[in-house]
Design an enzyme around this catalytic site. Structure first.
Site, PDB file in Angstrom:
ATOM      1  N   CYS A   2     -28.687  84.246  48.518  1.00  0.00           N
ATOM      2  CA  CYS A   2     -27.381  84.707  48.971  1.00  0.00           C
ATOM      3  C   CYS A   2     -26.710  85.574  47.909  1.00  0.00           C
ATOM      4  CB  CYS A   2     -26.481  83.510  49.246  1.00  0.00           C
ATOM      5  SG  CYS A   2     -27.262  82.272  50.259  1.00  0.00           S
ATOM      6  N   ARG A  27     -30.721  90.560  48.221  1.00  0.00           N
ATOM      7  CA  ARG A  27     -30.826  89.163  47.809  1.00  0.00           C
ATOM      8  C   ARG A  27     -31.035  88.234  49.002  1.00  0.00           C
ATOM      9  NH1 ARG A  27     -28.658  88.078  42.714  1.00  0.00           N
ATOM     10  NH2 ARG A  27     -28.182  85.962  43.342  1.00  0.00           N
ATOM     11  N   TRP A  75     -28.911  84.055  52.978  1.00  0.00           N
ATOM     12  CA  TRP A  75     -30.344  83.827  53.213  1.00  0.00           C
ATOM     13  C   TRP A  75     -30.459  82.322  53.409  1.00  0.00           C
ATOM     14  CZ3 TRP A  75     -34.485  81.582  50.248  1.00  0.00           C
ATOM     15  CH2 TRP A  75     -35.765  81.962  50.666  1.00  0.00           C
ATOM     16  N   ASN A 104     -23.138  80.448  46.726  1.00  0.00           N
ATOM     17  CA  ASN A 104     -24.572  80.694  46.518  1.00  0.00           C
ATOM     18  C   ASN A 104     -25.102  79.494  45.749  1.00  0.00           C
ATOM     19  OD1 ASN A 104     -27.090  81.685  45.898  1.00  0.00           O
ATOM     20  ND2 ASN A 104     -26.365  83.228  44.457  1.00  0.00           N
ATOM     21  N   GLY A 105     -26.098  78.809  46.286  1.00  0.00           N
ATOM     22  CA  GLY A 105     -26.626  77.622  45.605  1.00  0.00           C
ATOM     23  C   GLY A 105     -26.836  76.496  46.598  1.00  0.00           C
ATOM     24  N   GLU A 498     -52.414  89.827  43.104  1.00  0.00           N
ATOM     25  CA  GLU A 498     -51.185  90.610  43.258  1.00  0.00           C
ATOM     26  C   GLU A 498     -51.332  91.623  44.403  1.00  0.00           C
ATOM     27  OE1 GLU A 498     -48.274  90.314  42.470  1.00  0.00           O
ATOM     28  OE2 GLU A 498     -47.341  92.286  42.515  1.00  0.00           O
ATOM     29  N   LYS A 502     -48.817  91.663  47.540  1.00  0.00           N
ATOM     30  CA  LYS A 502     -48.044  92.868  47.898  1.00  0.00           C
ATOM     31  C   LYS A 502     -48.251  93.190  49.375  1.00  0.00           C
ATOM     32  CE  LYS A 502     -45.552  93.534  45.453  1.00  0.00           C
ATOM     33  NZ  LYS A 502     -45.527  92.575  44.425  1.00  0.00           N
ATOM     34  N   GLU A 505     -46.624  90.507  51.759  1.00  0.00           N
ATOM     35  CA  GLU A 505     -45.172  90.335  51.757  1.00  0.00           C
ATOM     36  C   GLU A 505     -44.432  91.477  52.442  1.00  0.00           C
ATOM     37  OE1 GLU A 505     -43.317  89.892  47.871  1.00  0.00           O
ATOM     38  OE2 GLU A 505     -44.571  91.448  46.995  1.00  0.00           O
ATOM     39  N   HIS A 521     -68.005  81.013  48.230  1.00  0.00           N
ATOM     40  CA  HIS A 521     -67.812  79.587  48.489  1.00  0.00           C
ATOM     41  C   HIS A 521     -66.900  79.337  49.681  1.00  0.00           C
ATOM     42  CE1 HIS A 521     -69.986  78.637  44.811  1.00  0.00           C
ATOM     43  NE2 HIS A 521     -69.349  79.666  44.280  1.00  0.00           N
ATOM     44  N   LYS A 620     -35.049  88.684  46.986  1.00  0.00           N
ATOM     45  CA  LYS A 620     -35.425  89.235  45.684  1.00  0.00           C
ATOM     46  C   LYS A 620     -35.349  88.174  44.608  1.00  0.00           C
ATOM     47  CE  LYS A 620     -36.313  92.577  42.778  1.00  0.00           C
ATOM     48  NZ  LYS A 620     -37.756  92.880  42.730  1.00  0.00           N
TER      49      LYS A 620
END
Ligand code: G6P
Length: 625
Positions: A2, A27, A75, A104-105, A498, A502, A505, A521, A620
């Site tokens: 948030c 955010r 969010w 926020n939290g 990575e 990428k 996401e 495997h 983010k």
């Protein structure tokens, strides 16, 4: 996560709040809301979706005039994204005054408090923990909003960055923080509060970073309402939640608005990919001493003895930063010859880790606010480790809580998918490994040669980026495929992870990354005709092994996309598409091999029509665990 923005001053607040929210949208962005205070009371507007939906609603409805207001982009954590769950939340005091709050939290003891407040006669409209805090403030209000907030926060377990207004005190903004970032911009005749400097920088570069457990009372209004100071007066006061006065420190923000604009690129991610040569130059600047053949890291100098003596390094991070940490593990063992392990911070913090004497913990984080990374750092530090940070955001919580560290200096990163921060993290970990290695086992000659190579990396990245359009054309061939594999060995194994992250996401294509040999495997069963398999197959100690893995995939019909070393003609026999990177020592390859994979993911997301900078469900900065 948030984002909060709040303002008290002499300008109309609504456009300022909307502009601030737009800057914070990266955010979190499932809903948004604002509250504006004027002589008639508090006007609240909330909507599901992007800030633009809220903006349209506010413009249509009118009534949002005033010079004091709070706003929030959400969010969801507690409660689905919906209008009732969107902030601001509010309540009515015993005397009938209204308050509004953005948060926020996470309030961890919210269910106990909720039961208590229901017994006291409060009713709840949302499923959120935040509404509990707003009602608690109402319950404790006795004519002074600052005191009521302090009293409520003393009852709270959890984390918060909050901004609160009350209609009885129409020139007063209260804000407070614990565990969630909150910055106060000090403007002329005004204060602007936000979770992030991005929402402040267009107003002022003078800021106060609120510390945990601190409450700020910010007032701005006509002189006759506030007392002395001219026709328009401002007042500022910081205390702890126990009402002990604190003297705040005003500092200067170290980036300007221009840095956070798009500069003609279509997306922040694209801009940030292209910024990487310059970002790396900034990261390396002043740190490579060619004359004496050494790396200079001012932030570590006070602890150089501890670093030389260190028996073990523990790196912890989340997401992309975790992948940088995995590369750091290789670098520290390879160049500094010291045992190193990288772990997900979220796992490390809860597994009762054994920290031997002379251990060094390194928290890696772009934002410096990731809740799990912060908690892992605290855990390691409390158990006796020296705590270092590899962080981008100056003044962030992790940066402030470490014993020492090295900033990335890659500039603000806005795109949710991290690119230039990853590069900066790997570059800093490389420099740290050389810094320690030079004091342990590495010869002067080897350090010198790495310094020369590092200096050339920005130019190499520019060359890799020349393939931007070529990579798009290759991506187009496979864009209809829903499953991809990314494989690599050694230093390039974390790069494969990575690359897969990428892609998934931002394009929502399912992708897995793994060590190339591990494919046999199990995952090899997935390979069918035309399945895209990306091999990071640069020349180095394991090149031949990677070629064997490529053949295994080809034999099963997989479509090979290779990242290879310039001049490697042989790879074209095995691959449908090749992205080339200049030849560099293995330890430096990840800084180059990751670039085409970032570009590939970017093109895939654009080709599939997704919002590259604001991928669904992602934030983010993840400031909850
Ligand atoms: C989120 C972001 C990732 C980032 C991770 C860690 O998941 O979407 O891009 O890598 O958090 O963030 P940090 O700020 O600690 O590097």
């Amino acid at each position: 996560m948030c984002g909060i923005v709040a303002y008290v001053g002499n300008r109309q607040v609504t456009p300022l709040l909307i502009e601030g929210l737009k800057r914070l949208e990266y955010r979190g962005y499932d809903s948004a809301g604002l509250a504006v205070v004027n002589d008639e009371g508090i006007h609240v507007g909330r909507s599901v979706g992007r800030v633009s939906v809220l903006e349209a609603m506010v413009n249509e409805n009118g009534g949002f005039n005033g010079t004091l207001g709070i706003a929030h982009t959400r969010w969801a954590t507690h409660g689905a994204p919906s209008e009732p769950n969107a902030h601001p939340h509010g309540g009515v005091t015993h005397e009938g005054h209204r308050i509004a709050l953005v948060h926020n939290g996470i309030i961890e003891n919210y269910s106990t408090l909720k039961k208590y407040l229901i017994k006291k006669g409060h009713t709840f409209e949302s499923d959120t923990d935040t509404e509990v805090l707003s009602k608690l403030i109402c319950e404790l209000y006795q004519g002074d909003i600052e005191k009521a907030v302090q009293a409520a926060l003393r009852e709270i377990d959890g984390t918060y960055g909050i901004a609160v207004v009350c209609d009885r005190e129409p020139h007063t903004l209260i804000c407070a923080r614990k565990g969630s970032p909150l910055i106060i911009g000090v403007g002329e005749n005004s204060y602007i509060v936000a979770s992030d400097a991005a929402a402040i920088i267009s107003h002022t570069s003078q800021v106060i970073t609120l510390e945990d457990h601190q409450v700020a009372k910010l007032c701005a209004g006509p002189e006759d309402k506030l007392g002395d100071g001219g026709p328009w007066a401002v007042q500022f006061k910081t205390t702890t939640v126990d009402n002990i006065p604190v003297t705040p420190e005003v500092t200067q923000l170290d980036f300007d608005l221009e840095q956070i604009e798009l500069h003609g690129f279509n997306h922040f991610m694209q801009k940030e990919i292209y910024e990487q040569p310059e970002a790396l130059r900034n990261c390396l600047r002043g740190r490579l001493d060619h004359r004496d053949g050494r790396v200079v890291l001012g932030g570590l100098s006070r602890y150089s003895r501890e670093l030389i003596r260190a028996k073990r390094f523990i790196l912890s991070a989340q997401g992309t930063a975790y992948h940088a940490g995995l590369i750091g593990e290789f670098l520290l063992e390879d160049l500094a010859k010291v045992p190193a392990r990288c772990e997900y911070a979220s796992e490390f913090r809860y597994r009762n880790p054994i920290i031997e004497p002379d251990s060094v913990a390194i928290a890696i984080s772009q934002s410096g606010e990731t809740a799990d990374t912060l908690a892992a750092l605290r855990e390691a530090r409390d158990r006796g480790a020296l705590a270092l940070g590899v962080v981008n955001v100056v003044g962030s919580t992790i940066a402030r809580e470490t014993d020492a560290g090295v900033h990335l200096h890659v500039g603000p990163e806005i795109g949710v998918a991290s690119t230039k921060a990853f590069l900066g993290q790997v570059a800093v970990l490389t420099m740290m490994s050389l810094y320690i290695g030079k004091r342990r086992f590495l010869s002067d000659e080897v350090v010198r040669s790495y310094i020369t190579e590092l200096d050339q990396m920005p130019g190499h990245i520019e060359r890799v980026l020349e393939q931007f359009d070529h990579i798009r054309a290759c991506t187009e061939h496979c864009i209809d495929r829903d499953n991809w594999l990314f494989l690599g060995r050694g230093y390039n194994y974390p790069v494969a992870l990575e690359g897969a992250l990428k892609l998934k996401e931002i394009s929502y294509i399912h992708a897995e990354g793994m060590p190339a040999a591990e494919m046999k495997h199990g995952p090899i069963a997935l390979i069918d005709q035309g399945m895209p398999v990306v091999f990071v197959a640069t020349q180095g100690s394991q090149y031949e092994k990677v070629i064997s893995n490529i053949e295994e995939v080809r034999a099963r019909g997989g479509r090979i996309i290779a990242v290879a070393t310039e001049g490697d003609e042989r790879i074209t026999q095995y691959s449908e598409d090749v992205f080339y990177v200049p030849a560099v020592p293995e330890a430096l390859q990840p800084m180059l091999t990751v670039i085409p994979l970032q570009v590939l993911a970017y093109h895939a997301a654009v080709l599939r029509g997704h919002d590259v900078d604001k991928p669904r469900n992602l934030a983010k900065s993840v400031t909850v665990e």
